[in-house]
Motif scaffolding. Structure first.
Motif, mmCIF file in Angstrom:
data_model
loop_
_atom_site.group_PDB
_atom_site.id
_atom_site.type_symbol
_atom_site.label_atom_id
_atom_site.label_comp_id
_atom_site.label_asym_id
_atom_site.label_seq_id
_atom_site.Cartn_x
_atom_site.Cartn_y
_atom_site.Cartn_z
ATOM 1 N N LEU A 1 0.848 -1.183 0.000
ATOM 2 C CA LEU A 1 0.000 0.000 0.000
ATOM 3 C C LEU A 1 0.887 1.238 0.000
ATOM 4 C CD1 LEU A 1 -2.863 1.259 0.346
ATOM 5 C CD2 LEU A 1 -2.498 1.053 2.812
ATOM 6 N N THR A 2 0.623 2.178 -0.918
ATOM 7 C CA THR A 2 1.361 3.435 -0.966
ATOM 8 C C THR A 2 0.382 4.600 -0.843
ATOM 9 O OG1 THR A 2 1.264 3.898 -3.355
ATOM 10 C CG2 THR A 2 2.916 2.300 -2.603
ATOM 11 N N GLU A 3 0.905 5.813 -0.818
ATOM 12 C CA GLU A 3 0.041 6.979 -0.702
ATOM 13 C C GLU A 3 -0.764 7.246 -1.964
ATOM 14 O OE1 GLU A 3 2.658 10.086 0.505
ATOM 15 O OE2 GLU A 3 2.758 9.403 2.592
ATOM 16 N N THR A 4 -0.425 6.581 -3.056
ATOM 17 C CA THR A 4 -1.172 6.774 -4.303
ATOM 18 C C THR A 4 -2.024 5.565 -4.682
ATOM 19 O OG1 THR A 4 0.703 5.980 -5.631
ATOM 20 C CG2 THR A 4 0.575 8.345 -5.198
ATOM 21 N N GLY A 5 -1.982 4.503 -3.894
ATOM 22 C CA GLY A 5 -2.776 3.322 -4.208
ATOM 23 C C GLY A 5 -2.053 2.062 -3.759
ATOM 24 N N ASP A 6 -2.523 0.923 -4.227
ATOM 25 C CA ASP A 6 -1.904 -0.349 -3.840
ATOM 26 C C ASP A 6 -1.557 -1.158 -5.081
ATOM 27 O OD1 ASP A 6 -4.084 -2.661 -4.257
ATOM 28 O OD2 ASP A 6 -5.129 -0.876 -3.554
ATOM 29 N N TYR A 7 -0.741 -2.192 -4.869
ATOM 30 C CA TYR A 7 -0.290 -3.040 -5.965
ATOM 31 C C TYR A 7 -1.154 -4.284 -6.134
ATOM 32 C CZ TYR A 7 3.739 -0.007 -6.287
ATOM 33 O OH TYR A 7 4.543 1.093 -6.454
ATOM 34 N N ARG A 8 -2.391 -4.195 -5.647
ATOM 35 C CA ARG A 8 -3.417 -5.189 -5.869
ATOM 36 C C ARG A 8 -3.018 -6.568 -5.321
ATOM 37 N NH1 ARG A 8 -6.335 -6.015 -9.969
ATOM 38 N NH2 ARG A 8 -8.202 -5.000 -9.201
ATOM 39 N N TYR A 9 -3.525 -7.630 -5.921
ATOM 40 C CA TYR A 9 -3.383 -8.976 -5.358
ATOM 41 C C TYR A 9 -2.081 -9.628 -5.833
ATOM 42 C CZ TYR A 9 -8.339 -8.595 -4.129
ATOM 43 O OH TYR A 9 -9.543 -8.198 -3.602
ATOM 44 N N LEU A 10 -1.094 -9.687 -4.946
ATOM 45 C CA LEU A 10 0.177 -10.326 -5.260
ATOM 46 C C LEU A 10 0.164 -11.762 -4.750
ATOM 47 C CD1 LEU A 10 2.575 -7.442 -4.158
ATOM 48 C CD2 LEU A 10 1.806 -7.952 -6.492
ATOM 49 N N GLU A 11 0.791 -12.646 -5.505
ATOM 50 C CA GLU A 11 0.853 -14.061 -5.129
ATOM 51 C C GLU A 11 2.255 -14.568 -5.394
ATOM 52 O OE1 GLU A 11 -1.169 -18.358 -6.409
ATOM 53 O OE2 GLU A 11 -2.091 -16.463 -7.036
ATOM 54 N N GLY A 12 2.798 -15.358 -4.442
ATOM 55 C CA GLY A 12 4.156 -15.824 -4.652
ATOM 56 C C GLY A 12 4.587 -16.918 -3.710
ATOM 57 N N ILE A 13 5.892 -16.934 -3.419
ATOM 58 C CA ILE A 13 6.486 -18.047 -2.681
ATOM 59 C C ILE A 13 7.677 -17.559 -1.859
ATOM 60 C CG2 ILE A 13 8.152 -18.700 -4.476
ATOM 61 C CD1 ILE A 13 7.405 -21.646 -3.868
ATOM 62 N N VAL A 14 7.941 -18.268 -0.746
ATOM 63 C CA VAL A 14 9.138 -18.047 0.064
ATOM 64 C C VAL A 14 9.909 -19.356 0.120
ATOM 65 C CG1 VAL A 14 10.055 -17.286 2.286
ATOM 66 C CG2 VAL A 14 7.844 -16.414 1.498
ATOM 67 N N ARG A 15 11.192 -19.319 -0.241
ATOM 68 C CA ARG A 15 12.069 -20.483 -0.184
ATOM 69 C C ARG A 15 13.374 -20.065 0.471
ATOM 70 N NH1 ARG A 15 10.997 -21.756 -6.462
ATOM 71 N NH2 ARG A 15 11.483 -19.528 -6.421
ATOM 72 N N ASP A 16 13.661 -20.667 1.618
ATOM 73 C CA ASP A 16 14.835 -20.294 2.397
ATOM 74 C C ASP A 16 14.779 -18.787 2.678
ATOM 75 O OD1 ASP A 16 17.205 -20.700 3.786
ATOM 76 O OD2 ASP A 16 18.444 -20.363 2.021
ATOM 77 N N ASN A 17 15.767 -18.014 2.224
ATOM 78 C CA ASN A 17 15.768 -16.570 2.498
ATOM 79 C C ASN A 17 15.367 -15.743 1.278
ATOM 80 O OD1 ASN A 17 18.069 -16.979 0.947
ATOM 81 N ND2 ASN A 17 19.266 -15.422 2.029
ATOM 82 N N LYS A 18 14.814 -16.388 0.256
ATOM 83 C CA LYS A 18 14.394 -15.687 -0.960
ATOM 84 C C LYS A 18 12.882 -15.744 -1.098
ATOM 85 C CE LYS A 18 18.668 -14.998 -2.344
ATOM 86 N NZ LYS A 18 19.246 -15.716 -3.490
ATOM 87 N N PHE A 19 12.316 -14.720 -1.695
ATOM 88 C CA PHE A 19 10.879 -14.704 -1.936
ATOM 89 C C PHE A 19 10.586 -13.953 -3.227
ATOM 90 C CE2 PHE A 19 11.901 -10.992 0.562
ATOM 91 C CZ PHE A 19 11.182 -9.965 -0.024
ATOM 92 N N SER A 20 9.435 -14.275 -3.816
ATOM 93 C CA SER A 20 8.982 -13.620 -5.040
ATOM 94 C C SER A 20 7.473 -13.540 -5.027
ATOM 95 C CB SER A 20 9.433 -14.402 -6.282
ATOM 96 O OG SER A 20 10.841 -14.441 -6.390
ATOM 97 N N MET A 21 6.934 -12.453 -5.597
ATOM 98 C CA MET A 21 5.489 -12.261 -5.711
ATOM 99 C C MET A 21 5.215 -11.561 -7.037
ATOM 100 S SD MET A 21 4.642 -10.812 -1.879
ATOM 101 C CE MET A 21 2.909 -11.261 -1.908
ATOM 102 N N SER A 22 4.072 -11.887 -7.657
ATOM 103 C CA SER A 22 3.761 -11.291 -8.946
ATOM 104 C C SER A 22 2.265 -11.064 -9.099
ATOM 105 C CB SER A 22 4.257 -12.187 -10.094
ATOM 106 O OG SER A 22 3.550 -13.425 -10.103
ATOM 107 N N CYS A 23 1.939 -10.234 -10.071
ATOM 108 C CA CYS A 23 0.543 -9.958 -10.418
ATOM 109 C C CYS A 23 0.489 -9.534 -11.875
ATOM 110 C CB CYS A 23 -0.011 -8.840 -9.528
ATOM 111 S SG CYS A 23 -1.632 -8.196 -10.041
ATOM 112 N N PHE A 24 -0.490 -10.091 -12.612
ATOM 113 C CA PHE A 24 -0.788 -9.622 -13.974
ATOM 114 C C PHE A 24 -2.293 -9.572 -14.129
ATOM 115 C CE2 PHE A 24 -1.885 -10.426 -18.431
ATOM 116 C CZ PHE A 24 -1.282 -9.327 -19.013
ATOM 117 N N ASP A 25 -2.827 -8.389 -14.453
ATOM 118 C CA ASP A 25 -4.273 -8.225 -14.561
ATOM 119 C C ASP A 25 -4.717 -7.676 -15.915
ATOM 120 O OD1 ASP A 25 -3.437 -5.610 -14.431
ATOM 121 O OD2 ASP A 25 -4.271 -5.206 -12.453
ATOM 122 N N GLY A 26 -3.803 -7.677 -16.891
ATOM 123 C CA GLY A 26 -4.122 -7.135 -18.207
ATOM 124 C C GLY A 26 -3.734 -5.694 -18.359
#
Length: 435
Positions: A198-223
């Motif tokens: 969440l930022t002062e101009t809006g949010d980055y919507r629904y992110l989905e991802g994974i955590v493995r050991d000390n690394k993580f990734s999340m992504s979103c594509f809505d068109g």
């Protein structure tokens, strides 16, 4: 009948820049039904490093994964559903046929409201092509998708170093003069990670991802947007990551866990230049008719003036909120007008984008064309407020058209702030209507 379908598809594909004749296919020879896994290749680029850390957090090949499902409501028609966390987005504007230039089956998946599309060749349960953004010059991102793959990120069984669930106090564009605050909100279940920023101009919507050991990734594509967050858990349990959006934007961010993390009150970020003076404007609607607050329809009524763009997902979220509110609270006393600031420099293309937006989402109020989405240019169209810093921005007007409140940005349903906004919104509207 087959000949008519053949001619029909030829005309549509040419009009939509397939630049080739198209031959209709028989049923069941289209996309394989079920789950798919897609990847957008956002491009290479410099490996970003924190000044206090020698190890890279991102390699040169930036892949943004997402999932979608192909559904056949009948044997000869299908649509797709984009998956992002809890969110499901139906996409039905799809054409399929044989591209005579390549002699290969080709699919065109259009996101007309956002003026983007995916064009891909389909061979043996694999789609390969590009995602194209029409309102940007020569803007396309390589796309590939594989049928039958339900994972977004491969879970190799590596346990996560820690549980990231909770709130995180974040800073984006670290160590630059453009640094800005954000709040991360995460829910982790084993290796699976959901959430948003969440930022002062809006949010980055629904992110989905994974955590493995000390690394993580999340992504979103809505068109409309392609968002990718990659990062790692540091020794002090803070987070260091990169945010990539499309091909043009990649920045460093940091975060520390803080259950009390917050951003500035969105009702304090934009001010009326002179609150005692009535707001005034006159812009064309989708029929080309000029609409003004002085029109009889709006006389002596409280009003909501929404500053938006059809290209903006947060603006769509706020539009859906307003539409539902008006449906649940019917009144002849409250009026809503949207002023749309568009990416296209061409007025005709901008008007078409606004018309598609209004029709697609069945918007029950006027959506007017107000000019360019460039914030400096847009601010010139609204001299009664300090400046436009975000799309959307919502103005609350009293019966004399005076600006009583201004809400900057929009915390959508993917955030914990959405419920608080609903409550405050209703309180303000009820007060204006009671006056």
């Amino acid at each position: 009948m087959i000949q008519k379908q053949y001619i029909f598809l030829i005309g549509i594909f040419i009009a939509l820049i397939l630049s080739s004749c198209v031959e209709a296919e028989h049923e069941f020879s289209k996309l394989a039904p079920g789950i798919w896994r897609a990847e957008l290749t956002l491009g290479g680029g410099k490996i970003l490093r924190d000044k206090d850390d020698e190890s890279p957090i991102l390699d040169n090949k930036i892949l943004l994964p997402f999932n979608f499902e192909v559904i056949y409501p009948s044997p000869d028609s299908f649509y797709i559903v984009l998956h992002n966390g809890e969110e499901r987005i139906d996409v039905s504007d799809i054409l399929y046929g044989r591209d005579m230039a390549t002699a290969k089956d080709t699919v065109l998946i259009r996101f007309p409201v956002f003026d983007t599309y995916i064009k891909a060749i389909y061979v043996e349960n694999v789609m390969e092509g590009e995602w194209v953004v029409n309102f940007r010059n020569n803007y396309s991102i390589p796309f590939v998708a594989y049928h039958g793959q339900g994972h977004r990120y491969q879970n190799d069984g590596t346990p996560p170093l820690m549980d990231l669930s909770g709130k995180w106090k974040a800073t984006f564009e670290v160590d630059t003069e453009d640094a800005f605050p954000a709040v991360g909100e995460f829910i982790q279940d084993g290796n699976k990670l959901l959430g948003t920023f969440l930022t002062e101009t809006g949010d980055y919507r629904y992110l989905e991802g994974i955590v493995r050991d000390n690394k993580f990734s999340m992504s979103c594509f809505d068109g409309a947007h392609a968002f990718l967050f990659d990062g790692k858990i540091m020794d002090d349990k803070s987070l260091l990551g990169t945010f990539s959006s499309g091909t043009h934007y990649k920045v460093l961010w940091k975060a520390t866990q803080d259950d009390n993390a917050t951003i500035a009150n969105p009702f304090t970020l934009t001010q009326a230049v002179n609150p005692t003076e009535p707001l005034a404007f006159s812009f064309p609607n989708t029929k080309g008719e000029m609409v003004s607050l002085l029109d009889e329809k709006y006389k002596d009524k409280p009003k909501l003036i929404k500053l938006m763009g059809t290209w903006c997902p947060n603006c769509k979220d706020e539009s859906m909120f307003l539409k539902q509110y008006l449906k649940s609270n019917p009144s002849d006393d409250l009026e809503v007008i949207a002023l749309s600031f568009e990416k296209y420099k061409d007025k005709t293309k901008s008007m078409n984008a606004i018309r598609k937006f209004k029709d697609k989402f069945d918007i029950p109020y006027e959506v007017l064309y107000a000019g360019s989405s460039d914030k400096a240019e847009a601010s010139k169209q609204m001299p009664q407020i300090s400046k436009i810093t975000s799309f959307p921005t919502l103005l609350f007007l009293d019966r004399q058209n005076r600006i009583r409140h201004i809400h900057t940005g929009f915390a959508g349903p993917a955030t914990s702030e959405f419920a608080a906004f609903e409550t405050e919104f209703e309180t303000i509207v009820n007060e204006l209507m009671a006056e």
